[in-house]
Design an enzyme around this catalytic site. Structure first.
Site, PDB file in Angstrom:
ATOM      1  N   GLY A 200      -3.884  -4.891 -10.668  1.00  0.00           N
ATOM      2  CA  GLY A 200      -5.358  -4.357 -11.190  1.00  0.00           C
ATOM      3  C   GLY A 200      -6.355  -5.040 -10.504  1.00  0.00           C
ATOM      4  O   GLY A 200      -7.300  -5.084 -11.250  1.00  0.00           O
TER       5      GLY A 200
ATOM      6  N   ILE B 117       4.648   8.955  -9.722  1.00  0.00           N
ATOM      7  CA  ILE B 117       4.204  10.378  -8.997  1.00  0.00           C
ATOM      8  C   ILE B 117       4.003  11.285 -10.305  1.00  0.00           C
ATOM      9  O   ILE B 117       4.848  11.429 -11.036  1.00  0.00           O
ATOM     10  CB  ILE B 117       4.936  10.717  -8.056  1.00  0.00           C
ATOM     11  CG1 ILE B 117       5.138   9.777  -6.822  1.00  0.00           C
ATOM     12  CG2 ILE B 117       4.711  12.038  -7.730  1.00  0.00           C
ATOM     13  CD1 ILE B 117       6.174  10.188  -5.718  1.00  0.00           C
TER      14      ILE B 117
ATOM     15  N   HIS C 138      -5.957   5.078  -1.714  1.00  0.00           N
ATOM     16  CA  HIS C 138      -4.953   4.898  -0.841  1.00  0.00           C
ATOM     17  C   HIS C 138      -5.442   3.808   0.010  1.00  0.00           C
ATOM     18  O   HIS C 138      -6.162   4.085   0.734  1.00  0.00           O
ATOM     19  CB  HIS C 138      -4.401   6.246  -0.468  1.00  0.00           C
ATOM     20  CG  HIS C 138      -3.326   6.104   0.448  1.00  0.00           C
ATOM     21  ND1 HIS C 138      -2.048   5.942  -0.124  1.00  0.00           N
ATOM     22  CD2 HIS C 138      -3.177   5.886   1.663  1.00  0.00           C
ATOM     23  CE1 HIS C 138      -0.970   5.756   1.050  1.00  0.00           C
ATOM     24  NE2 HIS C 138      -1.760   5.986   2.059  1.00  0.00           N
TER      25      HIS C 138
ATOM     26  N   ASP D  67      -0.819  11.857  -1.808  1.00  0.00           N
ATOM     27  CA  ASP D  67      -1.710  11.228  -0.996  1.00  0.00           C
ATOM     28  C   ASP D  67      -2.470  12.398  -0.236  1.00  0.00           C
ATOM     29  O   ASP D  67      -3.183  12.083   0.985  1.00  0.00           O
ATOM     30  CB  ASP D  67      -1.324   9.974  -0.012  1.00  0.00           C
ATOM     31  CG  ASP D  67      -0.504   8.950  -0.711  1.00  0.00           C
ATOM     32  OD1 ASP D  67      -1.047   8.713  -1.822  1.00  0.00           O
ATOM     33  OD2 ASP D  67       0.368   8.323  -0.342  1.00  0.00           O
TER      34      ASP D  67
ATOM     35  N   ALA E 116     -12.037  -4.083   1.213  1.00  0.00           N
ATOM     36  CA  ALA E 116     -12.657  -2.781   1.484  1.00  0.00           C
ATOM     37  C   ALA E 116     -12.460  -1.850   0.136  1.00  0.00           C
ATOM     38  O   ALA E 116     -13.482  -0.981  -0.235  1.00  0.00           O
ATOM     39  CB  ALA E 116     -12.170  -1.926   2.756  1.00  0.00           C
TER      40      ALA E 116
HETATM   41  C1  GRF Z   1      -3.872  -0.838  -3.677  1.00  0.00           C
HETATM   42  O1  GRF Z   1      -3.712  -1.334  -2.512  1.00  0.00           O
HETATM   43  C2  GRF Z   1      -4.131   0.626  -3.801  1.00  0.00           C
HETATM   44  O2  GRF Z   1      -5.024   1.089  -2.548  1.00  0.00           O
HETATM   45  C3  GRF Z   1      -2.631   1.036  -3.885  1.00  0.00           C
HETATM   46  O3  GRF Z   1      -2.172   0.291  -4.693  1.00  0.00           O
HETATM   47  C4  GRF Z   1      -2.734  -1.062  -4.508  1.00  0.00           C
HETATM   48  C5  GRF Z   1      -3.257  -1.545  -6.060  1.00  0.00           C
HETATM   49  O4  GRF Z   1      -3.551  -2.473  -5.888  1.00  0.00           O
HETATM   50  N1  GRF Z   1      -2.707   2.413  -4.400  1.00  0.00           N
HETATM   51  P1  GRF Z   1      -4.400  -3.326  -7.183  1.00  0.00           P
HETATM   52  O5  GRF Z   1      -3.365  -3.266  -8.344  1.00  0.00           O
HETATM   53  O6  GRF Z   1      -5.580  -2.543  -7.623  1.00  0.00           O
HETATM   54  O7  GRF Z   1      -4.559  -4.798  -7.115  1.00  0.00           O
END
Ligand code: GRF
Length: 217
Positions: free
Chosen positions: A14, A94, A111, A147, A175
């Site tokens: 998170g 999904i 993503h 995606d 980022a």
């Molecule tokens: C992130 O890299 C996001 O882009 C991908 O899953 C990861 C989640 O990380 N969909 P977090 O749980 O928000 O730290």
């Protein structure tokens, strides 16, 4: 002014949820995180939400016989909370076309690549294997195909010759933590419209309104 009510759907640590919580802590931010739903009872993100005083729900797919029941439960919880926008942030299930269409243009995802390149999992290892010089992250509206969907905000991130998948993931994640709050902000400001499956952002004149270039450091 009423703030846009968002729900964040997670399955893990998170950190993107935290970025949204931190953004919403500023009084002039136009959105709030009013609900966090986790598909996993032990997701680290649940602690972050609780620490911020945000309502949490755990909805585990294993508690349901069919995907339909799982998604109907999420849908009912979101509707009960009168959520305006749903943010997927490391949500590892999904979603079916039924759910995606029910929340069409009110459901976004982050993503860790510059879509449409490198859809799917293990993006950073695949970016390195391809020898790409840049990667990044994308916040997009969700469509039934994984995606895919109209792009709201992207950041470009350089790939260093010395990168491992982990070091690259860390640079991209920094980022992500800037992109997600920016995307939610422009949506909450009512400036985002999807037309012909492309996002238009009203009043976006500066590149900084829609993208970030090498934003780290
Ligand atoms: C992130 O890299 C996001 O882009 C991908 O899953 C990861 C989640 O990380 N969909 P977090 O749980 O928000 O730290």
């Amino acid at each position: 002014m009423a703030r846009l009510k968002t729900a964040v759907l997670i399955s893990g640590r998170g950190s993107n949820l935290q970025a949204l919580i931190d953004a919403a802590a500023h009084p002039d931010y136009p959105a709030e995180v009013s609900l966090v739903i986790s598909s996993q009872g032990d997701a680290g993100g649940l602690q972050r939400a609780r620490a911020a005083g945000i309502r949490t729900e755990v909805i585990n797919h294993r508690a349901f016989n069919a995907k339909q029941g799982f998604e109907a439960s999420i849908d009912a919880t979101l509707r009960g909370a009168k959520v305006d926008l749903v943010c997927l942030a490391g949500f590892m299930r999904i979603l079916t076309p039924w759910f995606v269409e029910r929340w069409r243009d009110r459901l976004i995802n982050i993503h860790p690549s510059l879509l449409p390149a490198f859809k799917g999992l293990d993006t950073h290892a695949r970016v390195l294997a391809a020898g790409a010089r840049f990667t990044g992250c994308t916040v997009h509206f969700v469509r039934p195909e994984m995606d895919e969907g109209p792009i709201v905000v992207q950041a470009a991130v350089p790939v260093m010759p010395t990168d491992s998948p982990d070091s690259l993931a860390a640079r991209v994640l920094a980022a992500e933590h800037r992109c997600y709050p920016l995307a939610v902000r422009v949506i909450a400001e009512g400036r985002v419209r999807v037309r012909n499956e492309l996002v238009e952002i009203a009043g976006a004149v500066s590149p900084a309104d829609v993208m970030m270039f090498n934003p780290v450091g």
